[in-house]
Design a protein around this motif. Structure first.
Motif, mmCIF file in Angstrom:
data_model
loop_
_atom_site.group_PDB
_atom_site.id
_atom_site.type_symbol
_atom_site.label_atom_id
_atom_site.label_comp_id
_atom_site.label_asym_id
_atom_site.label_seq_id
_atom_site.Cartn_x
_atom_site.Cartn_y
_atom_site.Cartn_z
ATOM 1 N N UNK A 210 0.825 -1.208 0.000
ATOM 2 C CA UNK A 210 0.000 0.000 0.000
ATOM 3 C C UNK A 210 0.860 1.260 0.000
ATOM 4 N N UNK A 211 0.347 2.262 -0.672
ATOM 5 C CA UNK A 211 0.955 3.594 -0.697
ATOM 6 C C UNK A 211 0.154 4.472 0.269
ATOM 7 N N UNK A 212 0.823 5.000 1.297
ATOM 8 C CA UNK A 212 0.122 5.765 2.327
ATOM 9 C C UNK A 212 0.246 7.265 2.082
ATOM 10 N N UNK A 213 -0.881 7.953 2.207
ATOM 11 C CA UNK A 213 -0.912 9.414 2.126
ATOM 12 C C UNK A 213 -1.120 9.979 3.528
ATOM 13 N N UNK A 214 -0.386 11.017 3.835
ATOM 14 C CA UNK A 214 -0.541 11.718 5.119
ATOM 15 C C UNK A 214 -0.924 13.166 4.849
ATOM 16 N N UNK A 215 -2.022 13.598 5.453
ATOM 17 C CA UNK A 215 -2.507 14.972 5.306
ATOM 18 C C UNK A 215 -2.393 15.648 6.667
ATOM 19 N N UNK A 216 -1.709 16.767 6.716
ATOM 20 C CA UNK A 216 -1.549 17.433 8.007
ATOM 21 C C UNK A 216 -1.482 18.944 7.822
ATOM 22 N N UNK A 217 -1.818 19.646 8.922
ATOM 23 C CA UNK A 217 -1.778 21.098 8.939
ATOM 24 C C UNK A 217 -0.837 21.541 10.062
ATOM 25 N N UNK A 218 -0.082 22.577 9.794
ATOM 26 C CA UNK A 218 0.840 23.087 10.795
ATOM 27 C C UNK A 218 0.122 24.020 11.768
#
Length: 218
Positions: A210-218
């Protein structure tokens, strides 16, 4: 040539996303889906919905287009594509759209997909639809992670390369995304390569590719 449905992904798609491959195609995976995603933020800055774009490989597209040109003009009929899109969505919903989406290792629930459309672009079928999170989530403190995968790795599911694989819509300032490419154990990779069209690697193989995506805000 049509092969037996050997994975959860193919089986739940019924006559959709089944593979038509050359005889020499022996190793897993046997089909490919490229994905482009939009993550929609609501006015409070929470992730509330996901817009999916799934692009089938040419062999799978050709298989699924069989019988869709009823008027003989060389193009699939619009009504037939609408029927096919509905079949896709019904079968995908049973497996949570083959999407593992989580925050702090807690799985998040989604609503049934909506606004489905299916088009032919070149030789590839393109399925677009939207899912909504049952409870929108803030990612100011804790990142959102997701991955698409067929549990048996019969079909490989990866984001498109280059052209905006992920877009954040209405996101607060300071938000971004990262993609972590698959990094399977060499022994597992060799095992996948050894599997034939009608052989299964079990339902835990796909997660390792699997290819994992990470979405985050500073």
């Amino acid at each position: 040539m049509k092969f037996k449905k050997s994975s959860l992904l193919v089986r739940f798609f019924a006559m959709a996303f089944a593979c038509a491959l050359p005889v020499q195609a022996l190793a897993h995976p046997h089909g490919w889906i490229e994905i482009r995603m939009q993550l929609i933020f609501d006015d409070s800055g929470k992730v509330s919905a996901l817009t999916h774009e799934w692009i089938q490989d040419e062999f799978t597209s050709a298989y699924n287009l069989e019988g869709t040109d009823k008027d003989g003009d060389g193009k699939p009929d619009r009504s037939e594509l609408e029927i096919l899109a509905a079949e896709f969505m019904e079968n995908l919903s049973r497996e949570n759209y083959f999407l593992d989406i989580q925050q702090e290792e807690k799985l998040l629930s989604m609503t049934y997909g909506s606004d489905a459309s299916l088009t032919l672009e070149g030789l590839k079928l393109n399925l677009k639809f939207t899912t909504k999170l049952q409870n929108p989530v803030s990612i100011q403190q804790n990142a959102l992670k997701y991955a698409f995968y067929d549990p048996t790795f019969y079909i490989e599911m990866l984001h498109v390369e280059g052209d905006k694989p992920i877009t954040l819509v209405n996101a607060p300032k300071g938000c971004g995304w990262e993609l972590e490419p698959p990094d399977p154990n060499p022994d597992l990779a060799a095992y996948a390569l050894s599997l034939g069209v009608n052989e299964s690697g079990g339902t835990s193989l796909g997660q390792h590719f699997a290819e994992w995506a990470t979405i985050k805000c500073k």
